[in-house]
Write a protein that holds these residues in place. Structure first.
Motif, PDB file in Angstrom:
ATOM      1  N   UNK A 171       0.770  -1.244   0.119  1.00 18.36           N
ATOM      2  CA  UNK A 171       0.033  -0.048   0.024  1.00 18.36           C
ATOM      3  C   UNK A 171       0.926   1.189   0.018  1.00 18.36           C
ATOM      4  N   UNK A 172      -0.055   2.828  -0.033  1.00 19.90           N
ATOM      5  CA  UNK A 172       0.554   3.658  -0.616  1.00 19.90           C
ATOM      6  C   UNK A 172      -0.150   4.932   0.402  1.00 19.90           C
ATOM      7  N   UNK A 173      -0.410   3.722   1.334  1.00 16.46           N
ATOM      8  CA  UNK A 173      -0.428   5.436   2.518  1.00 16.46           C
ATOM      9  C   UNK A 173       0.619   5.494   3.658  1.00 16.46           C
ATOM     10  N   UNK A 174       0.833   6.077   3.799  1.00 19.31           N
ATOM     11  CA  UNK A 174       2.007   6.964   4.843  1.00 19.31           C
ATOM     12  C   UNK A 174       1.033   6.920   6.437  1.00 19.31           C
ATOM     13  N   UNK A 175       1.126   6.601   7.363  1.00 19.75           N
ATOM     14  CA  UNK A 175       0.219   7.296   8.805  1.00 19.75           C
ATOM     15  C   UNK A 175       1.096   8.253   9.669  1.00 19.75           C
ATOM     16  N   UNK A 176       1.511   9.502   8.728  1.00 21.78           N
ATOM     17  CA  UNK A 176       2.211  10.423   9.813  1.00 21.78           C
ATOM     18  C   UNK A 176       1.779  11.161   8.769  1.00 21.78           C
ATOM     19  N   UNK A 177       2.500  12.722   9.029  1.00 24.95           N
ATOM     20  CA  UNK A 177       2.111  14.175   9.123  1.00 24.95           C
ATOM     21  C   UNK A 177       3.110  14.384   7.487  1.00 24.95           C
ATOM     22  N   UNK A 178       4.926  13.831   7.499  1.00 28.54           N
ATOM     23  CA  UNK A 178       4.982  14.364   6.536  1.00 28.54           C
ATOM     24  C   UNK A 178       6.032  12.631   5.903  1.00 28.54           C
ATOM     25  N   UNK A 179       6.620  12.805   5.212  1.00 28.61           N
ATOM     26  CA  UNK A 179       7.389  11.845   4.455  1.00 28.61           C
ATOM     27  C   UNK A 179       8.831  11.753   5.573  1.00 28.61           C
ATOM     28  N   UNK A 180       8.430  10.770   6.829  1.00 26.66           N
ATOM     29  CA  UNK A 180       9.543  10.354   7.710  1.00 26.66           C
ATOM     30  C   UNK A 180      10.378   8.958   7.686  1.00 26.66           C
ATOM     31  N   UNK A 181      11.451   8.515   7.773  1.00 32.45           N
ATOM     32  CA  UNK A 181      12.308   7.338   6.887  1.00 32.45           C
ATOM     33  C   UNK A 181      11.705   6.208   8.193  1.00 32.45           C
ATOM     34  N   UNK A 182      11.137   6.111   9.255  1.00 25.86           N
ATOM     35  CA  UNK A 182      11.056   4.921   9.463  1.00 25.86           C
ATOM     36  C   UNK A 182       9.174   4.714   9.305  1.00 25.86           C
ATOM     37  N   UNK A 183       8.780   5.800   8.980  1.00 23.58           N
ATOM     38  CA  UNK A 183       6.941   5.380   8.706  1.00 23.58           C
ATOM     39  C   UNK A 183       6.800   5.032   6.796  1.00 23.58           C
ATOM     40  N   UNK A 184       8.338   5.476   6.679  1.00 23.44           N
ATOM     41  CA  UNK A 184       8.062   4.628   5.099  1.00 23.44           C
ATOM     42  C   UNK A 184       9.116   3.920   4.505  1.00 23.44           C
ATOM     43  N   UNK A 199      20.499   3.370   9.454  1.00 20.82           N
ATOM     44  CA  UNK A 199      19.277   3.935  10.614  1.00 20.82           C
ATOM     45  C   UNK A 199      20.093   3.933  12.255  1.00 20.82           C
ATOM     46  N   UNK A 200      20.127   2.872  12.627  1.00 22.15           N
ATOM     47  CA  UNK A 200      21.133   2.074  14.019  1.00 22.15           C
ATOM     48  C   UNK A 200      22.381   3.499  13.884  1.00 22.15           C
ATOM     49  N   UNK A 201      23.178   3.246  13.035  1.00 20.67           N
ATOM     50  CA  UNK A 201      24.443   3.893  12.767  1.00 20.67           C
ATOM     51  C   UNK A 201      24.176   5.744  13.259  1.00 20.67           C
ATOM     52  N   UNK A 202      23.240   6.021  12.388  1.00 22.88           N
ATOM     53  CA  UNK A 202      22.903   7.901  12.345  1.00 22.88           C
ATOM     54  C   UNK A 202      22.611   7.923  13.975  1.00 22.88           C
ATOM     55  N   UNK A 203      21.620   6.944  14.201  1.00 23.17           N
ATOM     56  CA  UNK A 203      20.735   7.741  15.366  1.00 23.17           C
ATOM     57  C   UNK A 203      21.881   7.508  16.406  1.00 23.17           C
ATOM     58  N   UNK A 204      23.574   6.195  16.076  1.00 26.48           N
ATOM     59  CA  UNK A 204      24.006   6.449  16.965  1.00 26.48           C
ATOM     60  C   UNK A 204      25.842   7.988  16.725  1.00 26.48           C
ATOM     61  N   UNK A 205      25.259   7.849  15.914  1.00 26.97           N
ATOM     62  CA  UNK A 205      25.896   9.091  14.999  1.00 26.97           C
ATOM     63  C   UNK A 205      25.624  10.622  15.862  1.00 26.97           C
ATOM     64  N   UNK A 206      24.629  10.626  15.410  1.00 27.56           N
ATOM     65  CA  UNK A 206      24.149  12.006  15.277  1.00 27.56           C
ATOM     66  C   UNK A 206      22.620  12.472  16.276  1.00 27.56           C
ATOM     67  N   UNK A 207      22.287  11.465  17.334  1.00 34.65           N
ATOM     68  CA  UNK A 207      21.415  11.735  18.337  1.00 34.65           C
ATOM     69  C   UNK A 207      22.558  11.175  19.930  1.00 34.65           C
ATOM     70  N   UNK A 208      22.748   9.797  19.710  1.00 33.11           N
ATOM     71  CA  UNK A 208      22.892   9.256  21.085  1.00 33.11           C
ATOM     72  C   UNK A 208      24.968  10.224  21.279  1.00 33.11           C
ATOM     73  N   UNK A 209      25.171  10.478  20.154  1.00 26.40           N
ATOM     74  CA  UNK A 209      27.030  10.938  20.281  1.00 26.40           C
ATOM     75  C   UNK A 209      26.857  12.524  20.917  1.00 26.40           C
ATOM     76  N   UNK A 256      14.920  10.678  19.896  1.00 26.63           N
ATOM     77  CA  UNK A 256      15.603   8.662  20.227  1.00 26.63           C
ATOM     78  C   UNK A 256      14.354   8.242  20.691  1.00 26.63           C
ATOM     79  N   UNK A 257      13.453   8.516  21.621  1.00 21.99           N
ATOM     80  CA  UNK A 257      12.458   7.625  21.559  1.00 21.99           C
ATOM     81  C   UNK A 257      11.890   6.596  20.797  1.00 21.99           C
ATOM     82  N   UNK A 258      11.442   7.478  19.724  1.00 19.51           N
ATOM     83  CA  UNK A 258      11.074   7.396  18.410  1.00 19.51           C
ATOM     84  C   UNK A 258      11.892   6.332  17.545  1.00 19.51           C
ATOM     85  N   UNK A 259      13.325   7.138  17.233  1.00 18.22           N
ATOM     86  CA  UNK A 259      13.883   6.051  16.183  1.00 18.22           C
ATOM     87  C   UNK A 259      15.124   5.194  16.999  1.00 18.22           C
ATOM     88  N   UNK A 260      14.417   4.590  18.283  1.00 23.66           N
ATOM     89  CA  UNK A 260      14.787   3.480  19.040  1.00 23.66           C
ATOM     90  C   UNK A 260      14.225   2.674  19.325  1.00 23.66           C
TER      91      UNK A 260
END
Length: 332
Positions: A171-184, A199-209, A256-260
């Protein structure tokens, strides 16, 4: 479009924040005000910093970068989201969706690194004031900003190239208000293990670190503040630090809550998290980081005074406008 006997989607449907027309009308008004406040607040900060030569320092250079980021970051999402509230067709083209994903990643990652750089700037200024001019000079700031913008541009480009190659056959329905990677990615009809690793690498480099760097910087700052003899100075410094940390934890914490965690079937909580770090923080940043600063307040008053003196308003009108602006700025 078709490839072989399989049909691939050419557009997506964005469910948005609500399906109820009355609720959509209310949300449109709320988010329009938030978006306009974010635009005006950040544009004001950029203008004042550029106009007042006393604000041509490393701290305000980073602040102007943050304001520019907030304007572009929220503009990637808000106009399309606002149009969804007023439109019966909730569609976005495949190209438009991927473009939104790319700029959202690029600007979001850059902001994560910039907030960490700003925390480090405050650490040097408060904990090592004698070394501040040598550690955080103009050349260092320009190089730092250049590395952040260029590295995030390249990394986000690599990320989106992996995503674009995925087949989306419905299907092509994204249950969100914009195109965000996890939902897409939930809609991809192929193995997304590579995307999950990225995504895991990105969360580590750009959020947790970066968040860890910010926390360490502020622990050092608070330790230094506790050694201050002036009670008033400690109170003022704690007030500033607590405001900064509140915005930082809203931005990083909700992201972090959303992406982890796995994207839930009932995505209401996920949407709320996204609203905080994509819509709310761009509005809060100029209020917390800039308008509570005495130097910025003074520069704003000076800019307003000069603008009113050059305007065609009567003396009474100028005084009235200046009084309103002064009262508004004084509240922060």
């Amino acid at each position: 479009m078709e490839r072989g006997n399989q049909t691939f989607v050419t557009e997506f449907i964005l469910v948005g924040l609500s399906q109820d027309p009355k609720t959509q009308a209310v949300l449109f008004g709320i988010f329009l005000v938030i978006y306009l406040c974010a635009l005006m607040g950040n544009l004001l900060i950029i203008t004042v910093i550029q106009v007042d030569s006393r604000l041509h320092t490393p701290m305000y250079f980073l602040l102007s970068n943050l304001s520019f980021l907030d304007i572009t970051y929220t503009t990637v999402i808000s106009p399309k989201m606002l149009s969804l509230f007023l439109s019966t067709t909730k569609t976005i083209s495949f190209t438009g969706c991927m473009t939104q994903v790319y700029f959202y990643l690029f600007l979001g990652e850059t902001e994560c690194l910039l907030l960490a750089a700003m925390a480090y700037d405050r650490y040097v200024a408060i904990c090592n004031p004698l070394r501040y001019t040598s550690v955080m000079n103009k050349v260092v700031c320009l190089k730092l900003a250049g590395v952040m913008w260029i590295s995030c541009f390249v990394i986000s480009l690599m990320d989106i190239l992996i995503t674009v190659q995925l087949p989306f056959c419905g299907p092509n329905q994204i249950d969100h208000f914009f195109c965000e990677a996890p939902f897409l990615l939930k809609l991809a009809c192929a193995d997304i293990s590579t995307n999950v690793v990225v995504t895991v690498i990105g969360v580590s480099l750009f959020l947790i670190f970066p968040l860890a760097l910010i926390v360490i910087s502020y622990i050092c700052i608070i330790t230094t503040i506790l050694r201050m003899r002036s009670v008033e100075g400690r109170h003022r410094a704690f007030s500033t630090c607590s405001s900064h940390l509140a915005v930082v934890f809203i931005f990083y914490g909700t992201a972090i809550l959303l992406y982890t965690k796995p994207v839930s079937e009932d995505s209401t909580s996920d949407k709320i998290f996204s609203v905080f770090y994509t819509i709310v923080t761009p509005m809060l940043n100029p209020l917390i980081y800039s308008l509570r600063n005495k130097d910025v307040k003074r520069a704003i008053r000076k800019t307003i005074e000069n603008s009113l003196l050059q305007s065609k308003l009567t003396t009474k009108g100028r005084l009235c406008c200046y009084g309103c602006f002064t009262l508004t700025i004084a509240r922060f």
